[in-house]
Write an enzyme that holds these catalytic residues in place. Structure first.
Site, mmCIF file in Angstrom:
data_model
loop_
_atom_site.group_PDB
_atom_site.id
_atom_site.type_symbol
_atom_site.label_atom_id
_atom_site.label_comp_id
_atom_site.label_asym_id
_atom_site.label_seq_id
_atom_site.Cartn_x
_atom_site.Cartn_y
_atom_site.Cartn_z
ATOM 1 N N LYS A 142 0.875 -1.166 0.000
ATOM 2 C CA LYS A 142 0.000 0.000 0.000
ATOM 3 C C LYS A 142 0.910 1.213 0.000
ATOM 4 C CE LYS A 142 -3.612 2.361 2.507
ATOM 5 N NZ LYS A 142 -3.301 3.031 3.774
ATOM 6 N N GLY A 155 -7.416 9.489 9.488
ATOM 7 C CA GLY A 155 -7.699 9.598 10.920
ATOM 8 C C GLY A 155 -8.682 10.688 11.291
ATOM 9 N N ALA A 170 -9.219 5.991 4.276
ATOM 10 C CA ALA A 170 -9.000 7.222 5.045
ATOM 11 C C ALA A 170 -10.253 8.084 5.150
ATOM 12 C CB ALA A 170 -7.867 8.055 4.463
ATOM 13 N N GLY A 171 -10.465 8.585 6.356
ATOM 14 C CA GLY A 171 -11.565 9.505 6.604
ATOM 15 C C GLY A 171 -12.834 8.830 7.091
ATOM 16 N N ASN A 187 -9.378 2.214 10.074
ATOM 17 C CA ASN A 187 -8.409 1.923 11.128
ATOM 18 C C ASN A 187 -8.770 2.656 12.406
ATOM 19 O OD1 ASN A 187 -6.211 1.446 12.787
ATOM 20 N ND2 ASN A 187 -4.691 1.773 11.243
ATOM 21 N N THR A 188 -8.541 3.989 12.416
ATOM 22 C CA THR A 188 -8.743 4.764 13.644
ATOM 23 C C THR A 188 -10.151 4.585 14.213
ATOM 24 O OG1 THR A 188 -7.222 6.379 12.725
ATOM 25 C CG2 THR A 188 -8.480 7.063 14.642
#
Lengths: 256, 321
Positions: A95, A156, A183-184, A205-206
């Site tokens: 990635k 994040g 992301a986001g 993830n976050t």
């Protein structure tokens, strides 16, 4: 779905950073029935082999590992990190992240295309973290990428789909490419929205790692991702300006 | 009559266990590879924060349950223990991080700018909102460990220094292995989590309690050590590397201190260091028997916080009382 030469069952992919513990990460991956997990190796590997115990735990998850070049700010750094990742995890997958701006962690799309070209030529299977820019996407596909990972919002940030129009346009322009929103994503509903736009998968993830209960949140994301995908496959209705009763009132006793 | 106990390792886990056992009337010998207690090992780089309520935000509930015992245990065994609470602040745009901390932690109270200034006058006018955990405490590990060793010696605990405990025979009485990452030779599931710190000295800034700066990308904390000195830390890296602190980590931590107060730019850096914390995959402490000896290990980021409760459990396991 097929991703390069692999059959992937999960449309929710998870990042492995910032969980309270490796055990909680493993529980989240199990709860989501997730079979693609990204792993960062830059920070932990100032010394070769120093991250080995953590990487061993990640391998024990028994999923497809997608190493990333998180935190790399130049083409050279990203390419070097990709080489380390291939050696460490024995996978051609990478990635690719080349960060251009520190505050919002926006991709440096020029460096990204250059690094993608170099790595594809070396036989890597590159998953570039990119913006929704159509010209950049074209260049990345021309460089040999089969998968694109456009952002929904800054890494994040949990802001969700900041520009749904751009995401819809990207999907429409590249119907054959595998597109994974990265992301986001902050809530399960964001994942469902991305999947309803026809994206092939979502990476979170976050939102999962820092949840009050990451295991439960991973399950919620898996369910919303599947629901969004099923909705897209089933064919979503368009919004209308008028109400239409689903049951005709003609011939019935009707009181306004 | 209980068998004598040999404790391997004079770190925080070993010494707390020794204190519990000697109080229960057991003959205790402590084996330590260093020339004195606390000379080697992770405890030198510990923050020494006794913050069970604050830590509850990002840990399993067990950490707060066990950690609460530390707040009364340490003052009984180390008079230098401070009970001045913990203050958490964030930049105005990161207020959401404080709200997250408030929702996940326990017993925190919101403070406005005036209350922050009352607690920490040097921070007057710098932060509009803060969270205060009044009941928490802190100590200086480099003072607490020698003091506890002294306390133990006065109660008859025998210390054998400069002795490698790695191949200690298990048949000469009960063995309690508290070697931290040193026990990886017997506990392959134990991993290292690297932490890095700096010691700062400033004539301009005096803090009375640990101050945490919360930020979307992580946490930086300052723990006062008295006399204008404080310890700056906050990193947790999945790494077995015990080498010197990286420039990246030093910059991150110093940037956090500078964001807390610009006067930290003039502080002197008197030491930079890195230590390895022992952790099991769930990052929770464990007490168990394997291959003829007891193990107390896996205290992770919470050595001083969790050692007292784990030591009590060790006493109960080894003495039945």
């Amino acid at each position: 779905m097929r991703v390069f030469d692999m059959e992937i069952h999960s449309r929710l992919w998870l990042g492995s950073a910032r969980y309270p513990s490796p055990a909680v990460l493993a529980a989240a991956v199990r709860a989501a029935r997730c079979d693609v997990v990204t792993v960062s190796l830059r920070r932990e590997n100032a010394v070769a082999g120093a991250g080995a115990p953590f990487h061993a735990l990640i391998r024990e998850l028994g999923v497809n590992l997608l190493p990333n070049t998180a935190g790399c700010h130049s083409v050279r750094e990203a390419v070097t990190t990709a080489h380390m990742a291939r050696e460490l995890f024995g996978t051609p997958w990478i990635k690719l992240e080349v960060i251009g701006e520190g505050e919002l962690l926006q991709p440096d799309v020029f460096g990204l295309v250059e690094a993608a070209r170099l790595l594809c030529a070396e036989g890597f299977q590159v998953f570039p973290y990119t913006t929704t820019d159509l010209g950049v996407a074209e260049r990345l596909l021309a460089a040999g990428c089969e998968v694109l990972m456009p952002w929904a919002g800054p890494i994040g940030s949990g802001r969700g789909l900041t520009d749904p129009f751009a995401l819809r346009a990207l999907r429409a322009h590249f119907p054959a490419a595998t597109l994974v929103v990265d992301a986001g994503i902050g809530r399960p509903s964001h994942a469902a929205q991305a999947m309803e736009l026809g994206f092939d998968a979502v990476l979170a993830n976050t939102a999962v790692a820092l949840a009050g209960n990451p295991e439960t949140m991973a399950g919620a994301f898996a369910a919303s991702t599947a629901a969004g995908r099923a909705g897209w496959e089933a064919g979503l209705m368009s919004a209308r300006d008028f109400a239409e009763a689903s049951t005709p009132v003609v011939g019935q006793a009707w009181l306004a | 009559m209980n068998r004598p106990v040999t404790i391997l390792g004079a770190g925080v886990a070993g010494l707390c266990a020794a204190a519990e056992l000697v109080t229960a009337g057991i003959d205790v010998t402590v084996i330590e590879r260093g020339a004195k207690a606390g000379e080697l090992g992770t405890n030198r780089y510990a923050g020494g924060m006794l913050a069970p309520w604050c830590e509850a935000a990002d840990t399993e509930p067990l950490v707060a349950t066990l950690g609460g015992e530390a707040l009364t245990w340490w003052p009984r065994h180390f008079p230098g223990t401070q009970r001045a609470g913990t203050l958490a602040v964030a930049a105005a745009r990161d207020r959401g991080e404080l709200e997250r901390l408030a929702a996940r932690s326990r017993h925190g109270e919101w403070l406005d700018a005036d209350h922050i200034a009352e607690l920490e006058p040097v921070l007057a006018g710098r932060f509009q909102h803060g969270l205060y955990f009044a009941d928490e405490g802190h100590l200086d590990p480099r003072a607490a460990i020698p003091a506890l060793a002294h306390w133990l010696a006065a109660r008859g605990v025998v210390f054998r220094y400069d002795t490698d405990a790695g191949d200690w025979p298990d048949h000469r009485g009960t063995v309690l292995d508290c070697r931290g990452i040193g026990a990886r030779d017997r506990l392959p599931e134990l991993r290292c989590v690297r932490g890095e710190m700096l010691l700062l000295e400033s004539a301009d800034i005096t803090l009375s309690r640990p101050v945490r700066l919360v930020h979307p990308r992580g946490l930086v904390y300052l723990v006062p050590r008295g006399g204008g000195r404080c310890m700056l830390g906050g990193t947790a890296l999945e790494s077995t590397d015990a080498g010197p602190i990286s420039a990246r980590s030093a910059m991150t931590l110093l940037n956090g201190a500078y964001a807390l107060h610009p006067a930290f730019a003039e502080a002197r850096i008197t030491e930079l260091g890195a230590g390895l914390r022992p952790a099991f995959p769930d990052n929770l402490p464990r007490l168990f028997q394997r291959d003829g000896r007891w193990h107390l290990n896996g205290l992770y980021r919470h050595g001083f916080l969790l050692a007292p409760a784990m030591a009590r459990q060790a006493r109960i396991a080894l003495t039945g009382d």
